[in-house]
Write an enzyme that holds these catalytic residues in place. Structure first.
Site, short mmCIF file in Angstrom:
data_model
loop_
_atom_site.label_atom_id
_atom_site.label_comp_id
_atom_site.label_asym_id
_atom_site.label_seq_id
_atom_site.Cartn_x
_atom_site.Cartn_y
_atom_site.Cartn_z
N GLY A 1 58.22 -37.49 24.12
CA GLY A 1 57.29 -36.40 23.83
C GLY A 1 57.66 -35.14 24.59
O GLY A 1 57.99 -35.20 25.78
N PHE B 1 33.69 -21.16 30.35
CA PHE B 1 34.03 -22.19 29.37
C PHE B 1 32.97 -23.28 29.41
O PHE B 1 32.29 -23.46 30.43
CB PHE B 1 35.42 -22.78 29.68
CG PHE B 1 36.37 -22.75 28.52
CD1 PHE B 1 37.04 -21.58 28.19
CD2 PHE B 1 36.59 -23.87 27.76
CE1 PHE B 1 37.92 -21.54 27.12
CE2 PHE B 1 37.48 -23.85 26.70
CZ PHE B 1 38.13 -22.67 26.37
N GLN C 1 36.65 -36.93 20.81
CA GLN C 1 35.90 -35.68 20.85
C GLN C 1 36.03 -34.88 19.56
O GLN C 1 37.13 -34.71 19.03
CB GLN C 1 36.41 -34.82 22.01
CG GLN C 1 35.65 -33.51 22.17
CD GLN C 1 36.13 -32.74 23.38
OE1 GLN C 1 37.03 -31.91 23.28
NE2 GLN C 1 35.54 -33.02 24.53
N HIS D 1 35.54 -31.17 18.43
CA HIS D 1 35.38 -29.80 18.93
C HIS D 1 34.35 -29.09 18.07
O HIS D 1 34.42 -29.13 16.84
CB HIS D 1 36.71 -29.06 18.88
CG HIS D 1 36.74 -27.79 19.66
ND1 HIS D 1 35.99 -26.69 19.30
CD2 HIS D 1 37.41 -27.43 20.78
CE1 HIS D 1 36.21 -25.71 20.16
NE2 HIS D 1 37.06 -26.14 21.08
N LEU E 1 41.19 -25.00 14.56
CA LEU E 1 40.47 -24.75 15.81
C LEU E 1 40.19 -23.27 16.03
O LEU E 1 41.08 -22.42 15.89
CB LEU E 1 41.29 -25.28 16.99
CG LEU E 1 40.64 -25.18 18.37
CD1 LEU E 1 39.41 -26.06 18.44
CD2 LEU E 1 41.64 -25.57 19.45
N GLU F 1 36.97 -22.42 22.16
CA GLU F 1 35.75 -22.31 22.94
C GLU F 1 35.73 -21.02 23.76
O GLU F 1 34.68 -20.54 24.17
CB GLU F 1 35.66 -23.52 23.87
CG GLU F 1 34.34 -23.78 24.50
CD GLU F 1 34.32 -25.16 25.12
OE1 GLU F 1 34.03 -25.25 26.31
OE2 GLU F 1 34.61 -26.14 24.41
N ARG G 1 31.17 -30.07 24.96
CA ARG G 1 31.47 -30.09 23.52
C ARG G 1 30.69 -31.16 22.76
O ARG G 1 30.30 -30.93 21.61
CB ARG G 1 32.98 -30.30 23.33
CG ARG G 1 33.77 -29.08 23.74
CD ARG G 1 35.26 -29.35 23.68
NE ARG G 1 36.00 -28.12 24.00
CZ ARG G 1 37.32 -28.09 24.14
NH1 ARG G 1 38.04 -29.19 23.99
NH2 ARG G 1 37.92 -26.95 24.43
N ARG H 1 35.66 -34.92 27.30
CA ARG H 1 36.49 -33.98 28.06
C ARG H 1 35.90 -32.58 28.04
O ARG H 1 35.49 -32.08 26.98
CB ARG H 1 37.91 -33.93 27.48
CG ARG H 1 38.78 -32.87 28.14
CD ARG H 1 40.19 -32.88 27.59
NE ARG H 1 40.29 -32.43 26.22
CZ ARG H 1 40.21 -31.16 25.82
NH1 ARG H 1 39.96 -30.19 26.69
NH2 ARG H 1 40.37 -30.86 24.54
#
Length: 576
Positions: A11, A116, A236, A238, A248, A251, A282, A391
C-alpha cells in the site's frame, strides 16, 4: 519472478509511505507494493485537516485531544493508543511541515488550524481550533510530501501490483505474492518483515466516499487464513456526502461555520448537540440527519436529504479555504455554495475495525495477543483501536503518520535481527490456482451485477440504523451472493491489463469483508458509536465494553473477545 527485500510495505497511501519512509531511515532495504501509482492513493481524497494540539490559534493540550478521541470513540478506544497518538501527532505534524508540506498559515506564520467535529477544549466545554489544514486538500498534500521523501530515499516501488497472498507459516510471515497488471505475471517477494497498509473497504456500500480500489483485499486475505478481524461492526458514515452520489464534502466546511438545515431552514443540530451543534462527532450527526428525513423534515420532492448551508460565509472564505468542495458541488449538482445550500446525506466513509495490532503495529492472531512474527499493519486496514466505535474527523490522517511511523520503525528493527525465510517452490501456487479459476470461469453470473447487489444489500441492511431483522437479512444476502460468486463468468481471458479479472478478484474480497461486517453487526447487541441498533438502543458497558474478533473456522463465522484498555477516563454518557 522472485524478489528479496528486508521490508515490504503493501500500500502506498499515507500509512504505507510513512511506514516505508521511516523503515528506510533505519538503513534497511524497503520496497512498496501498490495497486496504484502512489500519488493516486485514497489518502489524497482526505480534505479537512490533521488534528494536533499545536495550540496555534487558542490554548490546547494533548490531554484534551486524548479525551476527545476516547469520548468520540464511545469509550471503546484503547486509552494507551489514544495517549500515544495525542502526544506523537504533534511531533508528526511538525515533521510534515519540515518535509515541506504547504500548510495554510496564520498571520504570525504558524500553521493555521480550524474547528472540527468532536474536538473540544477543557474536556468538552466548547469547540477548539485543532485541525491543521492545507485548504481542503490536506490529504493530497500529505501524500505528495511523503512520496517526495520516499523518492529522495531511493525506495523501490512496484506499482500496479495486486497482492494476492501473504505467506504465513507457523505464525511467521515469510513473503508476499502479487499479480503484475502490466504483464499478468505472478511475483513472489521474500521479506524479513511485511507492513500491511492497504486501506479500507468502503466499496462494499452503494453510497460511499471511497475510491473504486478500496475493496478490503488484505483484510480478506488474512480472514481467509482464519485470522481474526477486530471490531468490524463499527463502520463510519460521514454526514456530508454530496447527495445522492456520496462524494465527500469535508467536515471542514462545518469547521469554517457551515450549518446543516432541514426543510424549514432549522439548524436542527441545536436539538441533538446543544453545546457544539454541527460539530458533534460524525456518528451523532449522521443519525440526526437520518432522523430528520425519517420524521418528514427532509428536503426536496421526496424529502430524502438535508442541506449544508454555507451562504452566510464570505465567498472569499469558501473559495480560499474550501475550493475542492465548491468545485464538487458545482460540477456534480450545479450548485454554487456561495449562493445556494448544498444537498447532503451520510456516505459510507471509514472502517474503525480491521486487522488487530499492537501499539507498534504488530499483527495479533487471537484473543491472547499472540503475534505473527514479522507482520505489521497500519492505517485504515488496521485496528490498534485508536478510533474505538467512532473516529473523530482529522484523526485518520494523524493515525496514518503516527502509527505508520511506529509500524515502519518496528518492522525495520525486526528485519535487522531476522533472516530471510525460504519459500516453497510453489509459494505462488494457491494464488495462481485462484487467478486461473477466476480467469477461466464461464458461469452465468455477472461480476458487475453481483457487486451492485452486494452494495445495495449492505446499504439496505448494514447502514446508519440497524435491527436484528435487517442484519439477519444482510447475513442471508451476503451468503447467497457468495454462493452465486462461484458461478461468475469472466470474458477477458487475456494476460495483460486484465481489469475484468482484477474486478472479479476484488468482488471476492468485498464479499468476505462484508460477511465479517454483517456477522459482527448482528453479534453486538447494543448501540455504541457508529453501531446503532434500534432494537438495542442503549450502550451496554456491562456486557459489551469489549472488542470483538470475528474469524472464519471450518467454513463458519465465530467470535473471540478482547478487553478494552481503560485508563483515567472512565466511561460516561456521551453528551455534547
Amino acid at each position: 519472478m522472485a524478489h528479496q527485500h528486508d521490508v515490504i510495505v503493501i500500500g502506498a497511501g499515507g500509512s504505507g509511505l510513512t511506514a516505508a519512509l521511516y523503515a528506510a531511515k533505519q538503513g534497511v532495504d524497503v520496497a512498496v507494493i501498490s495497486k496504484l501509482y502512489p500519488t493516486r492513493s485514497h489518502t489524497g481524497a482526505a480534505q479537512g485537516g490533521i488534528g494536533a494540539a499545536l495550540g496555534n490559534v487558542e490554548e490546547d493540550h494533548w490531554e484534551w485531544h486524548m479525551f476527545d478521541t476516547i469520548k468520540g470513540g464511545d469509550y471503546l478506544t484503547d486509552q494507551d493508543a489514544a495517549e500515544i497518538f495525542a502526544k506523537e501527532v504533534i511531533e508528526a505534524v511538525l515533521e510534515l511541515e519540515h518535509m515541506g508540506l504547504p500548510f495554510d498559515r496564520l498571520p504570525n506564520g504558524r500553521i493555521a488550524q480550524r474547528r472540527f467535529g468532536g474536538h473540544t477544549k477543557e474536556y468538552g466545554k466548547a469547540a477548539v481550533h485543532r485541525a491543521a489544514h492545507a485548504a481542503d486538500r490536506t490529504g493530497h498534500m500529505i501524500l505528495q510530501t511523503l512520496y517526495q521523501q520516499c523518492v529522495k530515499h531511493n525506495l523501490t516501488f512496484y506499482n500496479e501490483f495486486h497482492v494476492t497472498d501473504v505467506i504465513i507459516e507457523d505464525n511467521v510471515a515469510k513473503g508476499v505474492v502479487a499479480y503484475e497488471l502490466a504483464t499478468g505475471e505472478l511475483h513472489t517477494f521474500q521479506a524479513k518483515a511485511i507492513v500491511i497498509a492497504s486501506g479500507g473497504y468502503g466499496r462494499a456500500w452503494k453510497v460511499t466516499s471511497n475510491a473504486f480500489t478500496l475493496t478490503g483485499d488484505l483484510q480478506a486475505i488474512l480472514y481467509r487464513k482464519g485470522l481474526p478481524l477486530e471490531d468490524m461492526e463499527f463502520y463510519q458514515f460521514h454526514p456530508t456526502g454530496l447527495f445522492p452520489l456520496g462524494i465527500l464534502l469535508t467536515e471542514g466546511a462545518r469547521g469554517e461555520g457551515g450549518i446543516l438545515r432541514n426543510d424549514s431552514g432549522e439548524r436542527f443540530m441545536e436539538r441533538y448537540a446543544p453545546t457544539i451543534k454541527d460539530l458533534a462527532p460524525r456518528d451523532m450527526v449522521a443519525r440526526a440527519m437520518y432522523l430528520e428525513v425519517r420524521e418528514g423534515r427532509g428536503v426536496g420532492p421526496r424529502k430524502d436529504h438535508v442541506l449544508l448551508d454555507l451562504t452566510h460565509l464570505p465567498a472569499e472564505t469558501i473559495h480560499k479555504k474550501l475550493p475542492d468542495i465548491s468545485e464538487f458541488a458545482w460540477i456534480y449538482q450545479g450548485v454554487d455554495p456561495t449562493k445556494q445550500p448544498v444537498p447532503v446525506m451520510p456516505t459510507a466513509h471509514y472502517a474503525m475495525g480491521g486487522i488487530p495490532t499492537t501499539l507498534s503495529g504488530e499483527v495479533i492472531a487471537d484473543d491472547k495477543n499472540t503475534l505473527i512474527a514479522g507482520l505489521y499493519a497500519a492505517g485504515e486496514v488496521a485496528c490498534v483501536s485508536l478510533h474505538g466505535a467512532n473516529r473523530l474527523g482529522t484523526n485518520s490522517l494523524g493515525d496514518l503518520v503516527v502509527f505508520g511511523r511506529r509500524a515502519g520503525t518496528a518492522a525495520a528493527k525486526f528485519a535487522k535481527s531476522a533472516e530471510l525465510h525460504d519459500l516453497s517452490p510453489d509459494a505462488s501456487g494457491e494464488s495462481r490456482e485462484r487467478l486461473e479459476r477466476v480467469r477461466n470461469s464461464s458461469g452465468k453470473e455477472s461480476v458487475a451485477a453481483l457487486r451492485a447487489e452486494l452494495q445495495q444489500a449492505m446499504q439496505d441492511y448494514a447502514s446508519v440504523f440497524r435491527t436484528e431483522e435487517l442484519l439477519a437479512k444482510g447475513v442471508e444476502a451476503v451468503a447467497e451472493l457468495q454462493e452465486r460468486y462461484k458461478n461468475i463468468g469472466v470474458q477477458d481471458k487475456g494476460e495483460r491489463y486484465n481489469t475484468e479479472l482484477v474486478e472479479a478478484m476484488e468482488l471476492g474480497y468485498l464479499l468476505e469483508v462484508s460477511e465479517a461486517t454483517v456477522h459482527s453487526c448482528l453479534n453486538r447487541k447494543e448501540s455504541r458509536g457508529a453501531h446503532a441498533r434500534e432494537d438495542y438502543p442503549e450502550r451496554d458497558d456491562k456486557n459489551w465494553l469489549k472488542h470483538s474478533l470475528v474469524y472464519r473456522k471450518n467454513g463458519k463465522v465465530d467470535f473471540m473477545y478482547k478487553p478494552v484498555v481503560l485508563g483515567k477516563f472512565e466511561p460516561k454518557a456521551r453528551t455534547y
